[in-house]
Enzyme design. Structure first.
Site, PDB file in Angstrom:
ATOM      1  N   HIS A   1      59.263  50.702   2.668  1.00 42.97           N
ATOM      2  CA  HIS A   1      58.537  51.969   2.786  1.00 42.97           C
ATOM      3  C   HIS A   1      58.427  52.737   1.477  1.00 42.97           C
ATOM      4  O   HIS A   1      57.925  53.868   1.460  1.00 42.97           O
ATOM      5  CB  HIS A   1      59.221  52.845   3.849  1.00 42.97           C
ATOM      6  CG  HIS A   1      59.088  52.286   5.234  1.00 42.97           C
ATOM      7  ND1 HIS A   1      59.983  51.376   5.756  1.00 42.97           N
ATOM      8  CD2 HIS A   1      58.149  52.475   6.194  1.00 42.97           C
ATOM      9  CE1 HIS A   1      59.608  51.040   6.979  1.00 42.97           C
ATOM     10  NE2 HIS A   1      58.502  51.694   7.271  1.00 42.97           N
TER      11      HIS A   1
ATOM     12  N   ARG B   1      56.511  55.205  18.935  1.00 46.25           N
ATOM     13  CA  ARG B   1      55.757  56.173  18.154  1.00 46.25           C
ATOM     14  C   ARG B   1      54.342  55.633  17.961  1.00 46.25           C
ATOM     15  O   ARG B   1      54.066  54.472  18.266  1.00 46.25           O
ATOM     16  CB  ARG B   1      56.412  56.431  16.784  1.00 46.25           C
ATOM     17  CG  ARG B   1      56.388  55.213  15.875  1.00 46.25           C
ATOM     18  CD  ARG B   1      57.098  55.468  14.551  1.00 46.25           C
ATOM     19  NE  ARG B   1      56.430  56.464  13.753  1.00 46.25           N
ATOM     20  CZ  ARG B   1      55.478  56.197  12.851  1.00 46.25           C
ATOM     21  NH1 ARG B   1      55.069  54.953  12.643  1.00 46.25           N
ATOM     22  NH2 ARG B   1      54.934  57.153  12.139  1.00 46.25           N
TER      23      ARG B   1
END
Length: 316
Positions: free
Chosen positions: A172, A202
């Site tokens: 990330h 999510r």
């Protein structure tokens, strides 16, 4: 022709606020089921299998130590398929002797659970060839999570081949503000605390100039050119709202985390038919910081899309 069914089933990603920032927006998954079968199932299975056969080096990766976790993932997914769509998926288990039937594809498999020689593919690869979701295995060790196995056919501008073996934070690093605001550490700690039997989910979103599911880094030359072709006149047809429904499951025996990603595409011309979505997304896109728009690949045609959305608002 606008499909009301497409709008009704589309996983709209925003809450009540007219702003968007990166955050840990995961919520408990209820019911705790990994998969979802939609009307594009056969089309996406054909595409998935074609990509896996043609580009195995970029669509599948595994390390030897993930085998126990792979069998756990297969167990979870096949049971979920039989529960979610019992009219099309059958699973019969007699101790370690399993029979799995996929009536969508008219396929039937008999294998011994835990015995790799009785499957044509590795367990994670086999399971992934029967679901629309991409499947990622994050293995936990040394106080961190590592991408040690995955079947990834429909990535949103990233590469399994490049990221394989990386830690959560390393994967990330490209996300702007993720490290500087300590979001990477907070989310990593959240993931490490996920318990077996208590999955989370999510939604992640972006815009896509085209309707291509396979937006891997390796194929950017093919799909990236679409960003230069967006106009106010063709935005409704060409630009698609892309949403990933992401789910996280702790695997109790191996202690790994199964990360499933189901990608949904909806052309803007259908998306804007639901006026509350049109109004909110217009506000969000207008306010969206440039660094987020740039990372999501929207910057080149954001202004044109805003013109299109504003034109649609005036019709209301």
């Amino acid at each position: 022709m606008v499909s009301t069914e497409n709008i009704r089933s589309f996983p709209y990603p925003f809450g009540e606020h007219d702003v968007y920032r990166y955050s840990n927006n995961a919520i408990p998954l209820n019911p705790p089921i990994a998969i979802e079968v939609t009307e594009t199932y056969i089309e996406e299975m054909n595409l998935k299998r074609k990509l896996l056969n043609k580009h195995p080096e970029r669509c599948y990766h595994s390390e030897p130590h993930t085998m126990e976790a792979q069998w756990e993932a297969l167990d979870l997914i096949l049971h979920d398929l039989a529960e979610y769509d019992p009219g099309k998926f059958k699973l019969v288990t007699n101790d370690d002797e399993w029979i799995f039937t996929n009536l969508h594809t008219d396929e039937k498999y008999s294998f011994t659970f835990g015995d790799l020689t009785t499957l044509e593919e590795e367990p994670l690869d086999f399971a992934g060839r029967h679901v629309q979701e991409d499947l990622i295995l994050m293995m936990q060790r040394d106080g961190d999570l590592f991408l040690d196995a995955g079947q990834l056919c429909f990535p949103a501008n990233w590469s399994l081949y490049f990221d394989a073996g990386m830690s959560f934070k390393e994967i990330h690093t490209p996300i702007p503000g993720f490290k500087s605001e300590s979001l990477d550490e907070r989310i990593l700690q959240f993931l490490m605390k996920i318990e077996a039997g208590s999955p989370w989910w999510r939604k992640n979103w972006s815009l896509m100039a085209g309707n291509t599911l396979d937006t891997s880094l390796e194929t950017f030359a093919d799909w990236g050119q679409g960003r230069k072709k967006v106009t106010k006149e063709n935005a409704g047809e060409l630009v698609h709202f892309r949403v990933e429904v992401q789910k996280l499951f702790r695997l109790p025996k191996s202690n790994g985390i199964l990360f499933t990603i189901h990608t949904h595409l909806l052309p803007l011309e259908e998306f804007v038919q639901h006026t509350p979505w049109l109004e909110q997304f217009s506000a969000i896109l207008k306010e969206l910081p440039e660094f987020i728009a740039d990372y999501k690949g929207i910057s080149l045609y954001r202004d044109v899309v805003l013109e299109y959305l504003e034109g649609e608002l005036k019709k209301r």
